[in-house]
Design a protein around this motif. Structure first.
Motif, PDB file in Angstrom:
ATOM      1  N   VAL A  31       0.796  -1.217   0.000  1.00 20.55           N
ATOM      2  CA  VAL A  31       0.000   0.000   0.000  1.00 20.55           C
ATOM      3  C   VAL A  31       0.834   1.276   0.000  1.00 20.55           C
ATOM      4  N   GLU A  39      -4.225   5.824 -10.574  1.00 21.37           N
ATOM      5  CA  GLU A  39      -4.398   6.240  -9.188  1.00 21.37           C
ATOM      6  C   GLU A  39      -4.077   7.723  -9.018  1.00 21.37           C
ATOM      7  N   GLU A  81      -0.878   7.669   0.025  1.00 16.42           N
ATOM      8  CA  GLU A  81      -1.172   6.413  -0.651  1.00 16.42           C
ATOM      9  C   GLU A  81      -2.162   5.592   0.171  1.00 16.42           C
ATOM     10  N   ARG A  85      -6.105   4.726  -0.958  1.00 16.49           N
ATOM     11  CA  ARG A  85      -6.385   3.313  -1.230  1.00 16.49           C
ATOM     12  C   ARG A  85      -7.295   2.672  -0.185  1.00 16.49           C
ATOM     13  N   SER A  88     -10.782   1.137  -1.137  1.00 20.34           N
ATOM     14  CA  SER A  88     -10.662  -0.102  -1.905  1.00 20.34           C
ATOM     15  C   SER A  88     -10.213  -1.257  -1.028  1.00 20.34           C
ATOM     16  N   GLN A 131      -6.373  -3.160  -3.807  1.00 28.62           N
ATOM     17  CA  GLN A 131      -5.249  -2.348  -3.330  1.00 28.62           C
ATOM     18  C   GLN A 131      -5.008  -1.125  -4.208  1.00 28.62           C
ATOM     19  N   GLU A 132      -5.942  -0.848  -5.093  1.00 29.10           N
ATOM     20  CA  GLU A 132      -5.813   0.308  -5.980  1.00 29.10           C
ATOM     21  C   GLU A 132      -6.690   1.454  -5.517  1.00 29.10           C
ATOM     22  N   ALA A 133      -6.245   2.655  -5.756  1.00 32.07           N
ATOM     23  CA  ALA A 133      -7.053   3.841  -5.478  1.00 32.07           C
ATOM     24  C   ALA A 133      -7.965   4.086  -6.679  1.00 32.07           C
TER      25      ALA A 133
END
Length: 158
Positions: A31, A39, A81, A85, A88, A131-133
């Motif tokens: 992360v 992102e 970050e 994130r 998600s 794990q993605e924004a």
């Protein structure tokens, strides 16, 4: 091993919590890495306040609803970050638990629900989206909710 029903319930809760913990760990292990291009779009959409969410989301051909959620997290936790994130990550963990609950409800088999939860927890695509924004993990969770609600409608009409 005790035969007390409360022992079995506690064991099941612990197993499901372990699966949720595994799902969480797999989604946060990277992360802190830098945001990548898509992102960065999320970060840009939420950077200048709620008034810019809709027009900036439209530029990326996305609904502003997801960005409103991310904006609210970054408003309280700051833009990083992690905070970008976090929605998600939480949606990805909730997806694994939700799949467990749905499968148990449909099959009356707790083990089948646990297996389904484990499969979602470790699935490469579910981990990636979780794990993605970006809105994909939330879309998966909302999709599961739609399937559960539709199954309920079908059950009531039968």
């Amino acid at each position: 091993m005790p035969t007390d029903p409360s022992w079995h319930r506690l064991r099941r809760i612990c197993l499901l919590a372990a699966v949720a913990g595994l799902a969480f760990w797999l989604r946060i292990v990277q992360v802190g890495e830098s945001l990548w291009l898509d992102e960065l779009h999320t970060a840009w959409v939420v950077a200048d306040g709620a008034g810019q969410l809709a027009p900036r989301a439209a530029i990326g051909n996305q609904s502003p609803a997801y960005f409103a959620l991310v904006w609210s997290v970054t408003k309280f936790a700051g833009a990083s970050e992690w905070s970008l994130r976090l929605p998600s990550i939480l949606a990805g963990v909730a997806l694994a638990v939700g799949v467990h609950l749905a499968v148990v409800r449909w099959t009356a088999c707790w083990s089948a629900g646990l297996l389904a939860a484990v499969l979602v927890a470790v699935d490469r695509n579910c981990v990636f989206y979780g794990q993605e924004a970006r809105p994909y993990a939330l879309v998966q969770l909302v999709g599961l909710l739609h399937v559960v609600l539709f199954a309920g409608v079908l059950r009531r009409s039968a």
